[in-house]
Scaffold this motif. Structure first.
Motif, mmCIF file in Angstrom:
data_model
loop_
_atom_site.group_PDB
_atom_site.id
_atom_site.type_symbol
_atom_site.label_atom_id
_atom_site.label_comp_id
_atom_site.label_asym_id
_atom_site.label_seq_id
_atom_site.Cartn_x
_atom_site.Cartn_y
_atom_site.Cartn_z
ATOM 1 N N LEU A 96 0.826 -1.211 0.000
ATOM 2 C CA LEU A 96 0.000 0.000 0.000
ATOM 3 C C LEU A 96 0.859 1.259 0.000
ATOM 4 C CD1 LEU A 96 -2.814 -1.066 2.452
ATOM 5 C CD2 LEU A 96 -3.085 -0.490 0.032
ATOM 6 N N GLN A 97 1.936 1.240 0.776
ATOM 7 C CA GLN A 97 2.816 2.403 0.805
ATOM 8 C C GLN A 97 3.422 2.655 -0.576
ATOM 9 O OE1 GLN A 97 5.057 0.822 4.194
ATOM 10 N NE2 GLN A 97 4.609 2.723 5.321
ATOM 11 N N LEU A 98 3.800 1.595 -1.270
ATOM 12 C CA LEU A 98 4.354 1.740 -2.612
ATOM 13 C C LEU A 98 3.282 2.180 -3.606
ATOM 14 C CD1 LEU A 98 6.744 -1.338 -2.634
ATOM 15 C CD2 LEU A 98 7.402 1.087 -2.547
ATOM 16 N N ALA A 99 2.074 1.648 -3.477
ATOM 17 C CA ALA A 99 0.966 2.050 -4.352
ATOM 18 C C ALA A 99 0.645 3.523 -4.156
ATOM 19 C CB ALA A 99 -0.269 1.195 -4.074
ATOM 20 N N PHE A 100 0.710 3.986 -2.908
ATOM 21 C CA PHE A 100 0.479 5.403 -2.625
ATOM 22 C C PHE A 100 1.514 6.255 -3.348
ATOM 23 C CE2 PHE A 100 1.127 9.347 -0.415
ATOM 24 C CZ PHE A 100 -0.156 9.773 -0.094
ATOM 25 N N ARG A 101 2.777 5.861 -3.246
ATOM 26 C CA ARG A 101 3.847 6.609 -3.907
ATOM 27 C C ARG A 101 3.635 6.646 -5.417
ATOM 28 N NH1 ARG A 101 8.095 8.530 -1.520
ATOM 29 N NH2 ARG A 101 8.491 8.054 0.654
ATOM 30 N N GLU A 102 3.213 5.526 -5.977
ATOM 31 C CA GLU A 102 2.984 5.455 -7.419
ATOM 32 C C GLU A 102 1.817 6.347 -7.846
ATOM 33 O OE1 GLU A 102 1.572 2.024 -10.455
ATOM 34 O OE2 GLU A 102 3.273 1.512 -9.148
ATOM 35 N N ALA A 103 0.790 6.426 -7.015
ATOM 36 C CA ALA A 103 -0.393 7.217 -7.350
ATOM 37 C C ALA A 103 -0.188 8.707 -7.118
ATOM 38 C CB ALA A 103 -1.594 6.737 -6.530
ATOM 39 N N GLY A 113 6.589 9.359 3.680
ATOM 40 C CA GLY A 113 5.351 8.822 3.123
ATOM 41 C C GLY A 113 4.433 8.335 4.225
ATOM 42 N N PRO A 114 3.228 7.946 3.872
ATOM 43 C CA PRO A 114 2.273 7.505 4.885
ATOM 44 C C PRO A 114 2.783 6.285 5.652
ATOM 45 C CG PRO A 114 1.467 6.999 2.677
ATOM 46 C CD PRO A 114 2.697 7.828 2.520
ATOM 47 N N THR A 119 7.429 2.652 10.018
ATOM 48 C CA THR A 119 8.048 1.525 9.303
ATOM 49 C C THR A 119 9.413 1.821 8.737
ATOM 50 O OG1 THR A 119 7.076 2.152 7.170
ATOM 51 C CG2 THR A 119 5.764 0.702 8.593
ATOM 52 N N GLY A 120 9.750 3.088 8.621
ATOM 53 C CA GLY A 120 10.951 3.466 7.896
ATOM 54 C C GLY A 120 10.591 3.616 6.422
ATOM 55 N N SER A 121 11.526 4.143 5.668
ATOM 56 C CA SER A 121 11.297 4.414 4.258
ATOM 57 C C SER A 121 11.079 3.107 3.480
ATOM 58 C CB SER A 121 12.494 5.153 3.671
ATOM 59 O OG SER A 121 12.297 5.364 2.293
ATOM 60 N N VAL A 122 10.165 3.152 2.511
ATOM 61 C CA VAL A 122 9.916 1.976 1.665
ATOM 62 C C VAL A 122 10.624 2.119 0.327
ATOM 63 C CG1 VAL A 122 7.724 1.364 2.739
ATOM 64 C CG2 VAL A 122 7.738 2.910 0.769
ATOM 65 N N VAL A 123 11.358 3.226 0.123
ATOM 66 C CA VAL A 123 12.117 3.406 -1.131
ATOM 67 C C VAL A 123 13.592 3.457 -0.841
ATOM 68 C CG1 VAL A 123 10.299 4.482 -2.469
ATOM 69 C CG2 VAL A 123 11.795 5.910 -1.073
#
Length: 123
Positions: A96-103, A113-114, A119-123
């Motif tokens: 979901l965090q990655l989908a948010f970034r993509e959107a 990010g959200p 959680t720490g950064s997902v990128v």
């Protein structure tokens, strides 16, 4: 009489004592994972991942709130619900965090990010 206070199966009004006994029989891990799944589902729709007309439901402000709440729940409960449950919740959260970034048209900085404060950064 309030129609929302009747159970669909019997039409009877549920007894508070019965509801308390019913919830008492549910393990905490089930309550936590059910809440997490509801947050995930709502966040997915708000990220534009709905099957039917995704753009109609896209609302990144709402998605951010839902993902942040999910991240807090997953992070806080992970030690208590066990690795088996926590792993799948973390995977869904990360997706979901990655989908948010993509959107998002304007990307957040890494770690901003959200839910990333949990959680720490997902990128």
């Amino acid at each position: 009489m309030d129609p929302m206070s009747h159970t669909p199966e019997t039409g009877a009004t549920p007894d508070a004592g019965t509801a308390t006994r019913d919830i008492a029989d549910v393990a905490a891990v089930e309550v936590i994972t059910t809440a997490a799944v509801h947050l995930m589902s709502a966040a997915a729709v708000k990220c534009g991942l709905a099957e039917e007309d995704p753009a109609e439901h896209l609302d990144l402000d709402e998605a951010r709130k839902l993902i942040t709440a999910l991240a807090a729940l997953v992070t806080a409960s992970a030690p208590d619900i066990g690795n088996q449950h926590a792993r799948s919740l973390r995977d869904g959260l990360r997706s979901l965090q990655l989908a948010f970034r993509e959107a998002s048209v304007v990307p957040d900085e890494p770690g901003e990010g959200p839910g990333e404060k949990f959680t720490g950064s997902v990128v």
